[in-house]
Design a protein around this motif. Structure first.
Motif: not given
Length: 122
Positions: A15-21, A75-83
């Motif tokens: 989580k909280d990683a910034w990247f492009d896709l 410039n999107v960011v990853s999140n994590e919720w309940r694994g």
């Protein structure tokens, strides 16, 4: 805006990683929330992941995605919720429509969360 790495969905592992896709929008979910403008799934050839477009980001000009269209998301960011990982389109996210690159929308269409999580069958 700083440069972010261009990665594949299967590379999202924290989580909280910034990247492009580079992705194709495979599903838009019916989701009612004052804080969320849009929720759905995007996929590349390595898997699918849920995305959230926050209301404040949409108000700042980040456009909604359309099912079946392909995009470069910068410039999107990853999140994590309940694994489970997801990505957020935030105020600084740039969305550019790109030519289709061969992602089969039907493979990754709803109910995606029951079929795939980051490219692995559940």
């Amino acid at each position: 805006m700083k440069e972010n790495p261009l990665i594949k969905i299967s590379d999202i592992d924290r989580k909280d990683a910034w990247f492009d896709l580079r992705v194709t929008c495979t599903a838009i979910l019916d989701f009612m929330s004052e804080s969320i403008a849009q929720k759905g799934y995007v996929a590349d050839k390595t898997g699918a992941i849920e995305f959230v477009l926050w209301g404040k980001s949409a108000d700042a000009g980040v456009p909604e995605l359309k099912k079946g269209k392909s995009y470069e998301l910068r410039n999107v960011v990853s999140n994590e919720w309940r694994g489970k990982f997801s990505i957020a389109l935030v105020r600084t996210t740039q969305v550019r429509e790109i030519p289709d690159f061969g992602v089969d929308v039907e493979i990754y269409s709803a109910p995606v969360e029951k079929k795939f999580c980051r490219g692995r069958e559940r």
